[in-house]
Enzyme design. Structure first.
Site, PDB file in Angstrom:
ATOM      1  N   TYR A  28      54.572  58.619  43.723  1.00 57.53           N
ATOM      2  CA  TYR A  28      53.559  58.551  43.041  1.00 57.53           C
ATOM      3  C   TYR A  28      54.188  57.468  41.654  1.00 57.53           C
ATOM      4  O   TYR A  28      53.607  56.702  41.222  1.00 57.53           O
ATOM      5  CB  TYR A  28      53.171  59.854  42.290  1.00 57.53           C
ATOM      6  CG  TYR A  28      52.109  59.706  41.247  1.00 57.53           C
ATOM      7  CD1 TYR A  28      50.551  59.784  41.566  1.00 57.53           C
ATOM      8  CD2 TYR A  28      52.191  59.175  39.849  1.00 57.53           C
ATOM      9  CE1 TYR A  28      49.699  59.560  40.684  1.00 57.53           C
ATOM     10  CE2 TYR A  28      51.282  59.281  38.904  1.00 57.53           C
ATOM     11  CZ  TYR A  28      50.098  59.215  39.337  1.00 57.53           C
ATOM     12  OH  TYR A  28      48.981  58.995  38.374  1.00 57.53           O
ATOM     13  N   PHE A  84      33.934  32.268  35.632  1.00 57.49           N
ATOM     14  CA  PHE A  84      33.808  33.183  36.925  1.00 57.49           C
ATOM     15  C   PHE A  84      32.925  34.605  36.461  1.00 57.49           C
ATOM     16  O   PHE A  84      33.259  35.178  35.622  1.00 57.49           O
ATOM     17  CB  PHE A  84      35.024  33.380  37.655  1.00 57.49           C
ATOM     18  CG  PHE A  84      35.056  33.841  38.958  1.00 57.49           C
ATOM     19  CD1 PHE A  84      34.443  33.344  40.094  1.00 57.49           C
ATOM     20  CD2 PHE A  84      35.470  35.360  39.056  1.00 57.49           C
ATOM     21  CE1 PHE A  84      34.444  33.937  41.069  1.00 57.49           C
ATOM     22  CE2 PHE A  84      34.977  35.995  40.277  1.00 57.49           C
ATOM     23  CZ  PHE A  84      34.655  35.322  41.512  1.00 57.49           C
ATOM     24  N   THR A  85      32.083  35.087  37.441  1.00 56.20           N
ATOM     25  CA  THR A  85      31.482  36.133  37.309  1.00 56.20           C
ATOM     26  C   THR A  85      32.222  37.279  36.784  1.00 56.20           C
ATOM     27  O   THR A  85      31.738  37.660  35.648  1.00 56.20           O
ATOM     28  CB  THR A  85      30.812  36.426  38.769  1.00 56.20           C
ATOM     29  OG1 THR A  85      31.747  36.755  39.819  1.00 56.20           O
ATOM     30  CG2 THR A  85      29.897  35.378  39.224  1.00 56.20           C
ATOM     31  N   ARG A 117      25.999  30.730  45.069  1.00 56.81           N
ATOM     32  CA  ARG A 117      26.473  30.407  43.849  1.00 56.81           C
ATOM     33  C   ARG A 117      25.649  29.593  42.999  1.00 56.81           C
ATOM     34  O   ARG A 117      25.863  28.165  42.740  1.00 56.81           O
ATOM     35  CB  ARG A 117      27.919  29.667  44.249  1.00 56.81           C
ATOM     36  CG  ARG A 117      29.040  30.415  44.905  1.00 56.81           C
ATOM     37  CD  ARG A 117      29.581  31.485  44.167  1.00 56.81           C
ATOM     38  NE  ARG A 117      29.370  32.798  44.017  1.00 56.81           N
ATOM     39  CZ  ARG A 117      29.802  33.868  43.497  1.00 56.81           C
ATOM     40  NH1 ARG A 117      31.124  33.756  43.591  1.00 56.81           N
ATOM     41  NH2 ARG A 117      29.432  34.828  43.340  1.00 56.81           N
ATOM     42  N   PHE A 136      24.050  39.429  41.731  1.00 58.43           N
ATOM     43  CA  PHE A 136      24.093  38.944  43.182  1.00 58.43           C
ATOM     44  C   PHE A 136      24.559  39.713  44.181  1.00 58.43           C
ATOM     45  O   PHE A 136      24.248  39.803  45.163  1.00 58.43           O
ATOM     46  CB  PHE A 136      25.000  37.564  43.206  1.00 58.43           C
ATOM     47  CG  PHE A 136      26.551  37.784  42.464  1.00 58.43           C
ATOM     48  CD1 PHE A 136      26.748  37.776  41.167  1.00 58.43           C
ATOM     49  CD2 PHE A 136      27.579  37.859  43.506  1.00 58.43           C
ATOM     50  CE1 PHE A 136      27.899  37.993  40.777  1.00 58.43           C
ATOM     51  CE2 PHE A 136      28.908  37.895  43.186  1.00 58.43           C
ATOM     52  CZ  PHE A 136      29.227  38.164  41.712  1.00 58.43           C
TER      53      PHE A 136
HETATM   54  N1  F0G Z   1      39.102  34.893  39.740  1.00 55.53           N
HETATM   55  C1  F0G Z   1      38.546  34.253  40.854  1.00 55.53           C
HETATM   56  C2  F0G Z   1      38.658  32.583  40.682  1.00 55.53           C
HETATM   57  C3  F0G Z   1      37.916  34.761  41.838  1.00 55.53           C
HETATM   58  O1  F0G Z   1      37.555  34.209  42.786  1.00 55.53           O
HETATM   59  C4  F0G Z   1      37.816  36.094  41.968  1.00 55.53           C
HETATM   60  C5  F0G Z   1      37.054  36.450  43.220  1.00 55.53           C
HETATM   61  C6  F0G Z   1      38.211  36.907  40.802  1.00 55.53           C
HETATM   62  C7  F0G Z   1      38.858  36.405  39.864  1.00 55.53           C
HETATM   63  C8  F0G Z   1      37.991  38.427  41.041  1.00 55.53           C
HETATM   64  O2  F0G Z   1      39.136  39.057  41.857  1.00 55.53           O
HETATM   65  O3  F0G Z   1      37.645  40.033  43.687  1.00 55.53           O
HETATM   66  O4  F0G Z   1      40.033  40.559  43.310  1.00 55.53           O
HETATM   67  O5  F0G Z   1      38.222  41.469  41.765  1.00 55.53           O
HETATM   68  N2  F0G Z   1      36.582  35.962  44.044  1.00 55.53           N
HETATM   69  C9  F0G Z   1      35.794  36.490  45.199  1.00 55.53           C
HETATM   70  C10 F0G Z   1      35.080  35.288  45.792  1.00 55.53           C
HETATM   71  C11 F0G Z   1      35.087  37.753  45.044  1.00 55.53           C
HETATM   72  O6  F0G Z   1      34.389  35.507  46.921  1.00 55.53           O
HETATM   73  O7  F0G Z   1      35.104  34.190  45.555  1.00 55.53           O
HETATM   74  P1  F0G Z   1      38.750  40.270  42.873  1.00 55.53           P
END
Ligand code: F0G
Length: 466
Positions: A71, A123-124, A382, A449
């Protein structure tokens, strides 16, 4: 054009099968026309994402057996710390379950309500974590990044004028940091030049604004710098990556991309004070700071994946040549694409592909669904669906890019798989004018999405004229 010969051979395989057209149409209807809701057993070639879908090496699997599942104070944590220090150059690090875990902790540490957080395109998950802390994302990417036909070689660059304007418009102490995605996922995997990273860093450090690198695919960015930027041709990807990180104060990492891991991430930094704070939030949201939501075996797979990602330049060279091969084949077929070809995926310009559909009829969502119906290939929207709504006003974001992404997992598919993908998309392209749009029937509040459901505007998706 050919793909570079693979710098690996295959030791283990996983079977895949192509369902009949009727079965694919049924699966698609049951998934509400959202490719995220398809069962993976119903997918033939899975280009949904390159995240966590990579093939691990025999060394990574071997290290997994060495995972220390204690742990606290796990030996595997120290292996990961050593890999991050050696490859990325940050002295402090907390592991996280994946990239968004790092974004969450960073936003908690640094954002206060009313703050502004600039970045080179949203980024989302990154933007949502900023908004959930009361921050407002401000796009400072160059205009060309929003134009699929702009041919700039470093289309991910920050527009220094836009950044400067923001610092004049709002008080500097309202800008806790800037995030630099290198490369920029949402613009089509477009890289950022070293010169631009240096300029941003010098500008921000003078004003005490922290600079954060989103390093998910930074190895790919380093490869583009080696290939395109004067003065870097004789440097290794490893050296270039270290220089990139030296300009950045903090790094958030989704290790599911460049580092070949199926799960994992980290938040790393130069500043010990920030580390203390991050360590504390880590125990609240992820787990103790020596495992961060990961098993000891995951920490080992990640540490080895990080070392491997820069151990030889031909790993990344082969990977990018695969992406370029698919891009070139589709381009030769006349399919409208984002130019130039990016690092991790080929992006189809759905606005041009389905030019009869207005944005309200969700052209990219429609095209992703139709590609699956036609050939069993899974891709991702996208466009306006991914862009979502402003958390405060509820207004829809309306991005100018309406794209379908074909992301290539690392070390997973062969040239013939990619030939199949191109031929399938060409079939869809030939009958593009009769493809009906989609509309929402269910829209979740956050990151819609992933879980939204849709129905056809009129005709059946998949109805063919042949
Ligand atoms: N930043 C970028 C540029 C990403 O492409 C992603 C995830 C994340 C942050 C977040 O990371 O998924 O490990 O929590 N991208 C995936 C994609 C989901 O399909 O482009 P995560």
């Amino acid at each position: 054009m050919k793909i570079l010969t693979e710098p690996y051979k295959i030791k283990m395989v996983e079977s895949i099968r192509l369902l009949s057209k009727e079965a694919r149409e049924k699966a698609l209807r049951e998934a509400g026309y959202n490719t995220f809701l398809l069962m993976s057993q119903d997918v033939y070639i899975d280009l949904l994402t390159d995240s966590g879908t990579n093939a691990m090496s025999d060394s990574q699997w071997a290290w997994m057996m060495m995972g220390d599942e204690a742990y606290a104070g796990s030996r595997s944590y120290y292996h990961l710390l050593d890999a991050v220090q050696q490859v990325y150059g940050y002295p402090f690090m907390v592991p996280t379950h994946q990239g968004r875990g790092a974004e969450h902790i960073l936003s908690k540490c640094l954002i206060k309500p009313g703050d502004f957080v600039p970045g080179n395109m949203y980024f989302t998950t990154t933007r949502l974590h900023q908004e959930l802390e009361g921050g407002t994302f401000v796009d400072v990417s160059m205009d060309g990044a929003h134009d699929p036909r702009n041919e700039s070689l470093f289309k991910g660059n920050v527009d220094m004028k836009k950044l400067e304007n923001l610092t004049k418009k709002v008080s500097i102490d309202r800008i806790p940091y800037i995030t630099i995605g290198a490369p920029v996922n949402m613009a089509g995997g477009q890289p950022v030049s070293m010169q631009n990273l240096r300029q941003v860093s010098e500008f921000c450090r003078k004003r005490r604004i922290r600079v954060v690198l989103d390093a998910a695919r930074a190895v790919e960015n380093a490869y583009f710098i080696q290939e395109r930027e004067p003065g870097y041709a004789s440097k290794s990807v490893r050296e270039i990556l270290r220089e990139m990180c030296s300009w950045m104060d903090i790094c958030t990492m989704s290790a599911k991309k460049d580092a070949f891991a199926n799960i994992g991430g980290f938040l790393a930094m130069h500043d010990e004070g920030l580390y203390e704070e991050a360590k504390n939030f880590c125990v609240v949201y992820e787990g103790l700071h020596t495992y961060g939501g990961l098993a000891g075996r995951d920490l080992e797979a990640l540490a080895q994946g990080i070392r491997e990602s820069v151990e030889r330049d031909d790993w990344v060279a082969h990977r990018i040549s695969q992406v370029r091969y698919l891009w070139q084949n589709l381009k030769d077929m006349g399919i409208p694409l984002v130019h130039p070809c990016g690092g991790h995926a080929v992006f189809i310009d759905a606005k041009a592909f389905l030019s009869h559909l207005p944005q309200e009829q969700l052209p990219a969502q429609t095209l992703a669904a139709q590609i699956y119906a036609d050939s069993g290939v899974r891709s991702m929207e996208r466009g306006i669906v991914s862009a979502g709504r402003d958390l405060q006003s509820g207004e829809e974001h309306r991005p100018s890019l309406e794209l379908v992404r074909l992301a290539i997992p690392r070390r997973v598919y062969t040239q013939t798989h990619l030939d199949y993908v191109a031929e399938g998309i060409e079939k869809t392209f030939r009958r593009r004018e009769e493809i009906p749009g989609l509309r929402f029937v269910y829209e979740p509040k956050y990151l819609r999405f992933f879980q939204a459901r849709f129905e056809l505007q009129k005709k059946e998706v998949g109805a063919t004229v042949e």
